[in-house]
Design a protein around this motif. Sequence first.
Motif, PDB file in Angstrom:
ATOM      1  N   LEU A  12       0.806  -1.224   0.000  1.00 46.27           N
ATOM      2  CA  LEU A  12       0.000   0.000   0.000  1.00 46.27           C
ATOM      3  C   LEU A  12       0.837   1.271   0.000  1.00 46.27           C
ATOM      4  CD1 LEU A  12      -2.769  -1.119   2.499  1.00 46.27           C
ATOM      5  CD2 LEU A  12      -2.960  -0.923   0.004  1.00 46.27           C
ATOM      6  N   GLN A  13       2.112   1.169   0.261  1.00 49.68           N
ATOM      7  CA  GLN A  13       2.972   2.353   0.224  1.00 49.68           C
ATOM      8  C   GLN A  13       3.383   2.716  -1.195  1.00 49.68           C
ATOM      9  OE1 GLN A  13       5.970   1.202   3.093  1.00 49.68           O
ATOM     10  NE2 GLN A  13       4.882   2.259   4.738  1.00 49.68           N
ATOM     11  N   ARG A  14       3.039   1.889  -2.146  1.00 48.01           N
ATOM     12  CA  ARG A  14       3.312   2.195  -3.547  1.00 48.01           C
ATOM     13  C   ARG A  14       2.296   3.214  -4.048  1.00 48.01           C
ATOM     14  NH1 ARG A  14       3.384  -3.355  -6.579  1.00 48.01           N
ATOM     15  NH2 ARG A  14       3.660  -1.904  -8.300  1.00 48.01           N
ATOM     16  N   PRO A  15       2.621   3.986  -5.064  1.00 52.08           N
ATOM     17  CA  PRO A  15       1.656   4.963  -5.599  1.00 52.08           C
ATOM     18  C   PRO A  15       0.625   4.296  -6.518  1.00 52.08           C
ATOM     19  CG  PRO A  15       3.729   5.156  -6.765  1.00 52.08           C
ATOM     20  CD  PRO A  15       3.943   4.136  -5.686  1.00 52.08           C
ATOM     21  N   LEU A  16      -0.235   3.493  -5.916  1.00 47.72           N
ATOM     22  CA  LEU A  16      -1.305   2.813  -6.633  1.00 47.72           C
ATOM     23  C   LEU A  16      -2.620   3.539  -6.380  1.00 47.72           C
ATOM     24  CD1 LEU A  16      -0.333  -0.801  -5.528  1.00 47.72           C
ATOM     25  CD2 LEU A  16       0.099   0.229  -7.778  1.00 47.72           C
ATOM     26  N   HIS A  17      -3.529   3.441  -7.316  1.00 46.06           N
ATOM     27  CA  HIS A  17      -4.860   3.994  -7.075  1.00 46.06           C
ATOM     28  C   HIS A  17      -5.686   2.963  -6.321  1.00 46.06           C
ATOM     29  CE1 HIS A  17      -3.843   6.797 -10.404  1.00 46.06           C
ATOM     30  NE2 HIS A  17      -4.462   7.610  -9.571  1.00 46.06           N
ATOM     31  N   GLY A  18      -6.487   3.467  -5.400  1.00 46.79           N
ATOM     32  CA  GLY A  18      -7.463   2.643  -4.721  1.00 46.79           C
ATOM     33  C   GLY A  18      -8.830   2.977  -5.274  1.00 46.79           C
ATOM     34  N   PHE A  19      -9.757   2.050  -5.170  1.00 47.35           N
ATOM     35  CA  PHE A  19     -11.127   2.293  -5.616  1.00 47.35           C
ATOM     36  C   PHE A  19     -12.025   2.231  -4.391  1.00 47.35           C
ATOM     37  CE2 PHE A  19      -8.776   1.301  -9.301  1.00 47.35           C
ATOM     38  CZ  PHE A  19      -9.312   2.120 -10.273  1.00 47.35           C
ATOM     39  N   LEU A  20     -12.545   3.404  -4.026  1.00 46.90           N
ATOM     40  CA  LEU A  20     -13.343   3.571  -2.815  1.00 46.90           C
ATOM     41  C   LEU A  20     -14.818   3.427  -3.133  1.00 46.90           C
ATOM     42  CD1 LEU A  20     -13.248   4.468   0.240  1.00 46.90           C
ATOM     43  CD2 LEU A  20     -13.843   6.742  -0.630  1.00 46.90           C
ATOM     44  N   SER A  21     -15.502   2.633  -2.326  1.00 48.93           N
ATOM     45  CA  SER A  21     -16.963   2.511  -2.391  1.00 48.93           C
ATOM     46  C   SER A  21     -17.509   2.842  -1.011  1.00 48.93           C
ATOM     47  CB  SER A  21     -17.391   1.090  -2.765  1.00 48.93           C
ATOM     48  OG  SER A  21     -16.918   0.743  -4.034  1.00 48.93           O
ATOM     49  N   VAL A  22     -18.590   3.607  -0.981  1.00 48.93           N
ATOM     50  CA  VAL A  22     -19.243   3.921   0.289  1.00 48.93           C
ATOM     51  C   VAL A  22     -20.604   3.250   0.318  1.00 48.93           C
ATOM     52  CG1 VAL A  22     -17.967   6.077   0.562  1.00 48.93           C
ATOM     53  CG2 VAL A  22     -20.194   6.111  -0.522  1.00 48.93           C
ATOM     54  N   ALA A  23     -21.102   2.989   1.521  1.00 52.18           N
ATOM     55  CA  ALA A  23     -22.299   2.166   1.682  1.00 52.18           C
ATOM     56  C   ALA A  23     -23.608   2.900   1.407  1.00 52.18           C
ATOM     57  CB  ALA A  23     -22.325   1.575   3.092  1.00 52.18           C
ATOM     58  N   ALA A  24     -23.780   4.087   1.916  1.00 53.51           N
ATOM     59  CA  ALA A  24     -25.088   4.750   1.882  1.00 53.51           C
ATOM     60  C   ALA A  24     -25.339   5.419   0.539  1.00 53.51           C
ATOM     61  CB  ALA A  24     -25.197   5.772   3.005  1.00 53.51           C
ATOM     62  N   THR A  25     -25.920   4.686  -0.358  1.00 50.02           N
ATOM     63  CA  THR A  25     -26.238   5.231  -1.674  1.00 50.02           C
ATOM     64  C   THR A  25     -27.485   4.527  -2.191  1.00 50.02           C
ATOM     65  OG1 THR A  25     -25.416   5.539  -3.929  1.00 50.02           O
ATOM     66  CG2 THR A  25     -24.596   3.639  -2.743  1.00 50.02           C
ATOM     67  N   PRO A  26     -28.326   5.207  -2.945  1.00 55.99           N
ATOM     68  CA  PRO A  26     -29.526   4.564  -3.460  1.00 55.99           C
ATOM     69  C   PRO A  26     -29.231   3.599  -4.614  1.00 55.99           C
ATOM     70  CG  PRO A  26     -29.400   6.811  -4.255  1.00 55.99           C
ATOM     71  CD  PRO A  26     -28.270   6.618  -3.275  1.00 55.99           C
ATOM     72  N   LEU A  27     -28.036   3.684  -5.167  1.00 59.69           N
ATOM     73  CA  LEU A  27     -27.629   2.841  -6.287  1.00 59.69           C
ATOM     74  C   LEU A  27     -26.663   1.771  -5.811  1.00 59.69           C
ATOM     75  CD1 LEU A  27     -26.810   5.784  -8.723  1.00 59.69           C
ATOM     76  CD2 LEU A  27     -28.876   4.403  -8.712  1.00 59.69           C
ATOM     77  N   PRO A  28     -26.351   0.803  -6.659  1.00 63.78           N
ATOM     78  CA  PRO A  28     -25.253  -0.095  -6.283  1.00 63.78           C
ATOM     79  C   PRO A  28     -24.003   0.737  -6.059  1.00 63.78           C
ATOM     80  CG  PRO A  28     -26.401  -0.893  -8.247  1.00 63.78           C
ATOM     81  CD  PRO A  28     -26.934   0.488  -7.951  1.00 63.78           C
ATOM     82  N   PRO A  29     -23.035   0.223  -5.294  1.00 64.18           N
ATOM     83  CA  PRO A  29     -21.816   0.997  -5.048  1.00 64.18           C
ATOM     84  C   PRO A  29     -21.201   1.515  -6.347  1.00 64.18           C
ATOM     85  CG  PRO A  29     -21.826  -0.969  -3.711  1.00 64.18           C
ATOM     86  CD  PRO A  29     -23.004  -1.078  -4.644  1.00 64.18           C
ATOM     87  N   GLN A  30     -20.729   2.731  -6.296  1.00 66.08           N
ATOM     88  CA  GLN A  30     -20.109   3.386  -7.438  1.00 66.08           C
ATOM     89  C   GLN A  30     -18.664   3.706  -7.079  1.00 66.08           C
ATOM     90  OE1 GLN A  30     -22.077   4.079 -10.362  1.00 66.08           O
ATOM     91  NE2 GLN A  30     -23.384   2.678  -9.235  1.00 66.08           N
ATOM     92  N   PRO A  31     -17.744   2.736  -7.225  1.00 73.01           N
ATOM     93  CA  PRO A  31     -16.353   2.981  -6.813  1.00 73.01           C
ATOM     94  C   PRO A  31     -15.747   4.169  -7.547  1.00 73.01           C
ATOM     95  CG  PRO A  31     -16.696   0.673  -7.391  1.00 73.01           C
ATOM     96  CD  PRO A  31     -17.925   1.422  -7.803  1.00 73.01           C
ATOM     97  N   ARG A  32     -14.906   4.891  -6.822  1.00 73.88           N
ATOM     98  CA  ARG A  32     -14.181   6.032  -7.378  1.00 73.88           C
ATOM     99  C   ARG A  32     -12.696   5.841  -7.129  1.00 73.88           C
ATOM    100  NH1 ARG A  32     -18.456   6.550  -9.461  1.00 73.88           N
ATOM    101  NH2 ARG A  32     -19.851   8.323  -9.341  1.00 73.88           N
TER     102      ARG A  32
END
Length: 138
Positions: A12-32
């Motif tokens: 995780l110390q590498r410069p990689l992108h993570g894809f964040l999903s949050v729970a409270a949404t009316p749609l299926p998770p929309q990772p960013r």
Amino acid sequence: MSTLTAHDIEFLQRPLHGFLSVAATPLPPQPRPVWFEATAAGTIELFTDPDSPKVGRLERDPRASLVVAAPATERERWLSISGRTTVEPGGAPELVERLAARYWDLDDPARARALDELRAGTWLRIVLHPERVSRLDF
């Protein structure tokens, strides 16, 4: 497993992108895709605009997950980290600085200008407290 291992932290110390999903949404998770930092305390930190929809969603339901994968040119490796978050008002400017230096070549004038724009912004720090960690490494 609910904690990050030393091997996980190294990845995780590498410069990689993570894809964040949050729970409270009316749609299926929309990772960013997000920049992130794994801390010595075993948490994951990222920054966001206070007006971002994810802030309101995390206030309603603090659960989130972050998936980080190695580039396709490497052996398959990924981590999925889920848990509760806290939204913190302090520490975000310093996090912006650390992450910009990690992800960008700040000797590039365009990136240096982009960092100046980030510095002018107002940011919150999101802290993900791992409760479940899944991984694949082969």
